[in-house]
Design a protein around this motif. Sequence first.
Motif, PDB file in Angstrom:
ATOM      1  N   LEU A   1       0.822  -1.212   0.000  1.00 46.89           N
ATOM      2  CA  LEU A   1       0.000   0.000   0.000  1.00 46.89           C
ATOM      3  C   LEU A   1       0.854   1.259   0.000  1.00 46.89           C
ATOM      4  CD1 LEU A   1      -2.535  -0.794   2.895  1.00 46.89           C
ATOM      5  CD2 LEU A   1      -3.050  -0.833   0.448  1.00 46.89           C
ATOM      6  N   THR A   2       0.385   2.258  -0.724  1.00 45.36           N
ATOM      7  CA  THR A   2       0.901   3.605  -0.566  1.00 45.36           C
ATOM      8  C   THR A   2      -0.173   4.580  -1.044  1.00 45.36           C
ATOM      9  OG1 THR A   2       2.878   4.972  -0.862  1.00 45.36           O
ATOM     10  CG2 THR A   2       2.013   3.897  -2.823  1.00 45.36           C
ATOM     11  N   MET A   3      -0.199   5.774  -0.490  1.00 49.96           N
ATOM     12  CA  MET A   3      -1.275   6.726  -0.799  1.00 49.96           C
ATOM     13  C   MET A   3      -0.948   7.495  -2.082  1.00 49.96           C
ATOM     14  SD  MET A   3      -2.675   8.047   2.881  1.00 49.96           S
ATOM     15  CE  MET A   3      -4.310   8.394   2.269  1.00 49.96           C
ATOM     16  N   GLY A   4      -0.991   6.776  -3.199  1.00 58.49           N
ATOM     17  CA  GLY A   4      -0.581   7.338  -4.479  1.00 58.49           C
ATOM     18  C   GLY A   4      -1.391   8.541  -4.913  1.00 58.49           C
ATOM     19  N   GLY A   5      -2.696   8.508  -4.695  1.00 62.24           N
ATOM     20  CA  GLY A   5      -3.531   9.622  -5.124  1.00 62.24           C
ATOM     21  C   GLY A   5      -3.169  10.916  -4.432  1.00 62.24           C
ATOM     22  N   ARG A   6      -2.912  10.838  -3.152  1.00 60.75           N
ATOM     23  CA  ARG A   6      -2.541  12.045  -2.410  1.00 60.75           C
ATOM     24  C   ARG A   6      -1.127  12.505  -2.772  1.00 60.75           C
ATOM     25  NH1 ARG A   6      -5.327  11.347   3.597  1.00 60.75           N
ATOM     26  NH2 ARG A   6      -7.437  10.982   2.803  1.00 60.75           N
ATOM     27  N   GLU A   7      -0.251  11.549  -3.039  1.00 61.81           N
ATOM     28  CA  GLU A   7       1.091  11.933  -3.479  1.00 61.81           C
ATOM     29  C   GLU A   7       1.018  12.635  -4.835  1.00 61.81           C
ATOM     30  OE1 GLU A   7       4.273  11.243  -1.649  1.00 61.81           O
ATOM     31  OE2 GLU A   7       2.601  11.349  -0.243  1.00 61.81           O
ATOM     32  N   TYR A   8       0.198  12.096  -5.744  1.00 60.57           N
ATOM     33  CA  TYR A   8       0.005  12.749  -7.045  1.00 60.57           C
ATOM     34  C   TYR A   8      -0.478  14.183  -6.844  1.00 60.57           C
ATOM     35  CZ  TYR A   8      -2.349  14.377 -11.184  1.00 60.57           C
ATOM     36  OH  TYR A   8      -2.760  15.176 -12.216  1.00 60.57           O
ATOM     37  N   ALA A   9      -1.509  14.355  -6.018  1.00 66.54           N
ATOM     38  CA  ALA A   9      -2.108  15.673  -5.836  1.00 66.54           C
ATOM     39  C   ALA A   9      -1.115  16.668  -5.260  1.00 66.54           C
ATOM     40  CB  ALA A   9      -3.336  15.562  -4.932  1.00 66.54           C
ATOM     41  N   ALA A  10      -0.253  16.201  -4.360  1.00 64.25           N
ATOM     42  CA  ALA A  10       0.722  17.101  -3.744  1.00 64.25           C
ATOM     43  C   ALA A  10       1.711  17.638  -4.772  1.00 64.25           C
ATOM     44  CB  ALA A  10       1.470  16.376  -2.628  1.00 64.25           C
ATOM     45  N   VAL A  11       2.056  16.827  -5.754  1.00 64.69           N
ATOM     46  CA  VAL A  11       3.017  17.248  -6.775  1.00 64.69           C
ATOM     47  C   VAL A  11       2.321  17.989  -7.914  1.00 64.69           C
ATOM     48  CG1 VAL A  11       4.715  16.428  -8.470  1.00 64.69           C
ATOM     49  CG2 VAL A  11       4.596  15.365  -6.206  1.00 64.69           C
ATOM     50  N   ALA A  12       1.164  17.488  -8.352  1.00 62.53           N
ATOM     51  CA  ALA A  12       0.499  18.042  -9.532  1.00 62.53           C
ATOM     52  C   ALA A  12      -0.195  19.361  -9.257  1.00 62.53           C
ATOM     53  CB  ALA A  12      -0.508  17.031 -10.085  1.00 62.53           C
ATOM     54  N   GLY A  13      -0.735  19.532  -8.038  1.00 59.32           N
ATOM     55  CA  GLY A  13      -1.522  20.724  -7.773  1.00 59.32           C
ATOM     56  C   GLY A  13      -2.777  20.762  -8.628  1.00 59.32           C
ATOM     57  N   ALA A  14      -3.323  21.937  -8.830  1.00 55.12           N
ATOM     58  CA  ALA A  14      -4.556  22.072  -9.627  1.00 55.12           C
ATOM     59  C   ALA A  14      -4.262  21.729 -11.087  1.00 55.12           C
ATOM     60  CB  ALA A  14      -5.090  23.495  -9.510  1.00 55.12           C
ATOM     61  N   GLN A  15      -5.140  20.923 -11.672  1.00 57.56           N
ATOM     62  CA  GLN A  15      -4.973  20.482 -13.046  1.00 57.56           C
ATOM     63  C   GLN A  15      -6.288  20.630 -13.811  1.00 57.56           C
ATOM     64  OE1 GLN A  15      -2.256  19.337 -14.782  1.00 57.56           O
ATOM     65  NE2 GLN A  15      -0.961  19.785 -12.996  1.00 57.56           N
TER      66      GLN A  15
ATOM     67  N   PHE B   1       5.112  13.029   0.502  1.00 56.44           N
ATOM     68  CA  PHE B   1       4.525  14.337   0.758  1.00 56.44           C
ATOM     69  C   PHE B   1       3.403  14.266   1.786  1.00 56.44           C
ATOM     70  CE2 PHE B   1       6.659  14.647  -3.249  1.00 56.44           C
ATOM     71  CZ  PHE B   1       7.187  15.927  -3.270  1.00 56.44           C
ATOM     72  N   GLY B   2       2.727  13.124   1.880  1.00 54.44           N
ATOM     73  CA  GLY B   2       1.603  12.966   2.791  1.00 54.44           C
ATOM     74  C   GLY B   2       2.012  12.392   4.125  1.00 54.44           C
ATOM     75  N   THR B   3       1.025  11.853   4.822  1.00 56.57           N
ATOM     76  CA  THR B   3       1.239  11.342   6.184  1.00 56.57           C
ATOM     77  C   THR B   3       1.529   9.847   6.213  1.00 56.57           C
ATOM     78  OG1 THR B   3      -1.155  11.035   6.412  1.00 56.57           O
ATOM     79  CG2 THR B   3      -0.225  13.110   7.212  1.00 56.57           C
ATOM     80  N   ASN B   4       1.642   9.224   5.041  1.00 57.52           N
ATOM     81  CA  ASN B   4       1.892   7.791   4.955  1.00 57.52           C
ATOM     82  C   ASN B   4       3.273   7.544   4.363  1.00 57.52           C
ATOM     83  OD1 ASN B   4       1.557   5.201   2.917  1.00 57.52           O
ATOM     84  ND2 ASN B   4       0.602   4.858   4.901  1.00 57.52           N
ATOM     85  N   ASP B   5       4.048   6.672   5.011  1.00 56.57           N
ATOM     86  CA  ASP B   5       5.403   6.385   4.537  1.00 56.57           C
ATOM     87  C   ASP B   5       5.424   5.535   3.275  1.00 56.57           C
ATOM     88  OD1 ASP B   5       6.698   7.705   6.624  1.00 56.57           O
ATOM     89  OD2 ASP B   5       6.680   5.934   7.903  1.00 56.57           O
ATOM     90  N   GLY B   6       4.403   4.693   3.100  1.00 55.16           N
ATOM     91  CA  GLY B   6       4.431   3.753   1.986  1.00 55.16           C
ATOM     92  C   GLY B   6       5.613   2.823   2.082  1.00 55.16           C
ATOM     93  N   GLN B   7       6.356   2.702   0.987  1.00 56.51           N
ATOM     94  CA  GLN B   7       7.496   1.773   0.926  1.00 56.51           C
ATOM     95  C   GLN B   7       8.797   2.378   1.468  1.00 56.51           C
ATOM     96  OE1 GLN B   7       4.901   1.557  -1.443  1.00 56.51           O
ATOM     97  NE2 GLN B   7       4.574  -0.145  -0.054  1.00 56.51           N
TER      98      GLN B   7
END
Length: 350
Positions: free
Chosen positions: A178-192, A217-223
């Motif tokens: 598991l990793t919080m990919g959607g939130r990591e994407y949002a943190a880098v991409a910003g408004a699209q 970028f988020g609160t989850n370490d993932g891998q």
Amino acid sequence: RDFLDRGSAVMMAATHTARQMFWAERERPDDFARARWCLGIPQYWAWRLTGVAVSEATILGAQSHLWNVARGCWSPIVAARGWGRLMPPFARASDDLGEVRAALVAQGVPQMRVHAGVHDSSANFHRYRAAGMEGLCVLSTGTWIVGLADRMDLSRLDEARGMTCNADVAGAPLGGALTMGGREYAAVAGAQPEGAKADPDVLARLIARGTMALPSFGTNDGQFPGTAGRGRILGPAPEGAAERHALAVLYVALLTLECGNRLDPDRLWVLDGSFLRDPAFAALVAALRPGRETRVHPESYGIAAGAAALCAGGRRMPPLHLTEPQPLPGLPDLTLYAARWRALAKEAMT
């Protein structure tokens, strides 16, 4: 206790049912003492509709910290806290619990038969199983990147690296990552803009100049344990929405690669979920693992299809139409970029 008694690391907030129960027992002891059952969300609705209470392995195996999937027994905390009284008998996800109660039908609820219910990720994995596929790694994308693999050596599971022991619909172990990919994407991409697609030329430019997003970028370490909240952009910063989107897609492709490699780097990988809206995502994952099979399943209703298969009395579902990711024109070799990204991500771990 050992990892398999939990099935995952201790995660954030109220993720685990055991943590929720412990809080309720301490903070609201009188209410807790009056409780009759501890039920997963699907089993709660099954009980409301039929009056039949059951426990079910895919829900309990999804980081509840109450059920040891590998050994098929309750985790020690259940007996230690006296919670066994709250645990109803087990049913399989596909078990028919009966019809909707007459009193509810009289109030307008449709008359139908109700099954025990299933966890969403296990239902999605069952969609592939019901079509006759075995020995694969499914990587589903959205708010979470969720990797699941059957027939896995459970000794490969590492709780410090975002790995889990989930259950399939028969209660057998599934390796998870598991990793919080959607939130990591949002943190880098910003408004699209709606429907943004990564331009291959922009990706090539970012790779050539060494721009990369490093976890997390988020609160989850993932891998990458110890990296939560420490994500950063290395190299020249992306300029404008197109570069931010392309960098974010490249970043989540690398995170997906990490999840899949933790499970099994060599077997067939099937990608599904919302990241497939941008074809560059699947193309990048495939390019990051040359010589290995990567396929795309474009259905957006795998959870519903898997749940429907459970109600189909064991009948096999139609074969799946899996496609190969289409290579991106002009994409450079990613070997050195990916190796540097991984090395820097590991350096950031504590």
